[in-house]
Motif scaffolding. Structure first.
Motif, short mmCIF file in Angstrom:
data_model
loop_
_atom_site.label_atom_id
_atom_site.label_comp_id
_atom_site.label_asym_id
_atom_site.label_seq_id
_atom_site.Cartn_x
_atom_site.Cartn_y
_atom_site.Cartn_z
N THR A 109 0.86 -1.24 0.07
CA THR A 109 -0.07 0.07 -0.11
C THR A 109 0.99 1.01 0.03
OG1 THR A 109 -1.86 0.95 1.20
CG2 THR A 109 -0.11 0.21 2.63
N ASN A 110 0.03 2.50 -0.08
CA ASN A 110 0.99 3.45 0.17
C ASN A 110 0.81 4.01 1.72
OD1 ASN A 110 1.17 6.56 0.55
ND2 ASN A 110 0.84 6.82 -1.83
N TYR A 111 2.07 4.13 2.10
CA TYR A 111 2.46 4.30 3.55
C TYR A 111 1.96 5.69 4.02
CZ TYR A 111 6.14 0.62 3.19
OH TYR A 111 6.72 -0.61 3.03
N ILE A 121 12.75 -2.54 1.48
CA ILE A 121 12.93 -1.86 0.53
C ILE A 121 13.05 -2.53 -0.77
CG2 ILE A 121 14.15 0.22 -0.88
CD1 ILE A 121 14.69 1.38 1.68
N GLU A 122 13.99 -3.53 -0.68
CA GLU A 122 14.12 -4.48 -1.91
C GLU A 122 13.10 -5.34 -2.05
OE1 GLU A 122 17.84 -3.18 0.07
OE2 GLU A 122 16.35 -4.27 0.87
N ARG A 175 4.39 -5.34 -11.19
CA ARG A 175 2.81 -5.05 -11.18
C ARG A 175 2.64 -4.68 -12.77
NH1 ARG A 175 0.92 -0.51 -7.62
NH2 ARG A 175 -1.18 -1.66 -7.45
N PRO A 176 1.53 -4.58 -13.20
CA PRO A 176 1.54 -4.05 -14.68
C PRO A 176 1.87 -2.68 -14.75
CG PRO A 176 -0.64 -5.57 -14.01
CD PRO A 176 0.42 -5.12 -12.86
N PHE A 177 2.29 -2.20 -15.91
CA PHE A 177 2.78 -0.92 -16.11
C PHE A 177 1.97 0.25 -15.58
CE2 PHE A 177 3.21 2.98 -19.06
CZ PHE A 177 4.28 3.53 -18.60
N GLU A 178 0.67 0.16 -15.94
CA GLU A 178 -0.37 1.08 -15.63
C GLU A 178 -0.56 1.27 -14.10
OE1 GLU A 178 -0.55 -0.86 -18.28
OE2 GLU A 178 -0.56 0.35 -19.88
N SER A 179 -0.52 0.09 -13.33
CA SER A 179 -0.64 0.14 -12.00
C SER A 179 0.41 0.69 -11.27
CB SER A 179 -0.62 -1.56 -11.39
OG SER A 179 -1.90 -2.05 -11.95
N GLN A 180 1.75 0.50 -12.01
CA GLN A 180 2.71 1.38 -11.27
C GLN A 180 2.59 2.77 -11.41
OE1 GLN A 180 6.76 -0.16 -12.64
NE2 GLN A 180 5.80 -2.06 -13.16
N VAL A 181 2.25 3.15 -12.64
CA VAL A 181 1.96 4.50 -12.95
C VAL A 181 0.85 5.28 -11.94
CG1 VAL A 181 1.03 6.33 -14.36
CG2 VAL A 181 2.38 4.41 -15.37
N ALA A 182 -0.08 4.35 -11.89
CA ALA A 182 -1.49 5.00 -10.88
C ALA A 182 -0.74 5.09 -9.40
CB ALA A 182 -2.39 3.72 -10.90
N ALA A 183 0.13 4.20 -9.01
CA ALA A 183 0.58 4.25 -7.74
C ALA A 183 1.40 5.46 -7.49
CB ALA A 183 1.33 2.90 -7.23
N ALA A 184 2.34 5.50 -8.60
CA ALA A 184 3.26 6.69 -8.46
C ALA A 184 2.35 8.27 -8.41
CB ALA A 184 4.05 6.65 -9.71
N VAL A 185 1.35 8.21 -9.11
CA VAL A 185 0.75 9.49 -9.15
C VAL A 185 -0.50 9.66 -8.08
CG1 VAL A 185 1.02 9.82 -11.56
CG2 VAL A 185 -1.17 8.92 -10.60
N LEU A 199 6.91 9.14 -19.02
CA LEU A 199 7.80 7.84 -19.00
C LEU A 199 7.97 7.11 -20.48
CD1 LEU A 199 6.04 6.36 -15.92
CD2 LEU A 199 8.24 7.19 -15.88
N ASN A 200 6.90 7.41 -21.13
CA ASN A 200 7.26 6.71 -22.75
C ASN A 200 7.41 5.29 -22.54
OD1 ASN A 200 7.27 6.81 -25.47
ND2 ASN A 200 9.53 7.35 -25.27
N GLY A 201 6.94 4.60 -21.66
CA GLY A 201 7.15 2.92 -21.73
C GLY A 201 8.07 2.64 -20.73
N THR A 202 8.76 3.25 -20.22
CA THR A 202 9.84 3.00 -19.11
C THR A 202 9.15 2.85 -17.91
OG1 THR A 202 10.37 5.31 -18.69
CG2 THR A 202 11.82 4.11 -20.22
N ASN A 203 9.59 2.10 -16.97
CA ASN A 203 9.03 1.85 -15.48
C ASN A 203 9.18 3.14 -14.66
OD1 ASN A 203 7.70 -0.59 -16.37
ND2 ASN A 203 9.59 -1.72 -15.47
N PRO A 204 8.24 3.54 -13.91
CA PRO A 204 8.63 4.48 -12.87
C PRO A 204 9.27 4.05 -11.86
CG PRO A 204 6.16 3.80 -12.78
CD PRO A 204 6.94 3.27 -13.74
N GLU A 205 9.96 4.88 -11.06
CA GLU A 205 10.73 4.51 -9.82
C GLU A 205 9.62 4.06 -8.84
OE1 GLU A 205 13.51 7.03 -8.23
OE2 GLU A 205 14.79 7.24 -10.04
N CYS A 206 9.81 3.11 -7.92
CA CYS A 206 9.14 2.78 -6.80
C CYS A 206 8.95 4.05 -5.85
CB CYS A 206 9.42 1.73 -5.95
SG CYS A 206 8.49 1.16 -4.57
N PRO A 207 7.84 4.73 -5.33
CA PRO A 207 7.71 5.87 -4.59
C PRO A 207 8.44 5.38 -3.32
CG PRO A 207 5.77 5.63 -5.74
CD PRO A 207 6.30 4.30 -5.91
N LYS A 208 9.00 6.25 -2.68
CA LYS A 208 9.52 5.89 -1.42
C LYS A 208 8.55 5.76 0.03
CE LYS A 208 13.73 8.69 -2.07
NZ LYS A 208 14.61 7.27 -2.44
#
Length: 211
Positions: free
Chosen positions: A76-78, A116-117, A126-136, A160-169
């Protein structure tokens, strides 16, 4: 229809101290395998209850992502309401309800952050779109509109143009280390089976409760 007229009988199975495993996680694993054979979509849904700053318990559904003898993991989001509540009081409850098998499992435990690892590894699985949603998403924060969220999502996706976002801290996993289990098996005439495991000095004590 009157709600009090809605009833069902529970006749599928029984649970006794004799057919329960010595370790509660072994019984949980057996029950999870059985429900996965019937319903792979919702079997891992669980309610997590935290204690809110206002004194009220808060319950919501999350997805179990892994488990072992150490405990149960979800992500989840901390900074979310549940994350803030856990930071204040790590004592939580989990609840699984499997109507297909006429079963419930309640678990009390202590939540702690995963490494963290481990959080980053799951985030990028996770699917790319799920990563993006979590990041925003600033989870649990008030937002002006649905359009606001969609615009943030589309902007980051384009950037991002197809590259994965960083995992939010502020995003990651929790491991809930159990101290108590209750396994509930529905039975006829509401004489349900309730088998409880309580952790005492590193040993699991088993007892039956009245329904």
């Amino acid at each position: 229809m009157k709600l009090e007229s809605i009833r069902r009988e529970y006749t599928r199975a029984e649970l006794s101290k004799k057919n329960a495993d010595k370790h509660p996680m072994h019984l949980f694993q057996r029950w999870m395998k059985e429900v996965l054979n019937l319903n792979k979509i919702d079997a891992t849904s669980m309610s997590i209850v935290t204690n809110g700053a206002d004194g009220f318990p808060d319950s919501r559904i999350v997805l179990l992502k892994s488990y072992n003898n150490e405990g149960f993991v979800f992500f989840t989001n901390y900074n979310s309401q549940k994350g803030q509540a856990i930071a204040e009081n790590p004592k939580v409850s989990l609840h699984f309800f499997w109507p297909e098998l006429e079963r419930q499992v309640r678990i009390s435990g202590i939540a702690e952050k995963t490494s963290i690892e481990e959080s980053e590894a799951y985030f990028h699985s996770r699917p790319f779109e799920s990563q993006v949603a979590a990041a925003v998403s600033e989870q649990s924060a008030e937002v002006p509109s649905r359009v606001y969220l969609e615009e943030k999502f589309d902007a980051l996706k384009k950037e991002l143009n197809g590259t994965n976002p960083e995992c939010p801290k502020n995003w990651g996993g929790y491991l809930v280390r159990p101290v108590k289990f209750e396994f509930w098996q529905g039975r006829e005439n509401r004489l349900h089976d309730r088998i409880v495991y309580e952790l005492k000095d590193e040993d699991w004590i088993i007892k039956r409760l009245a329904p």
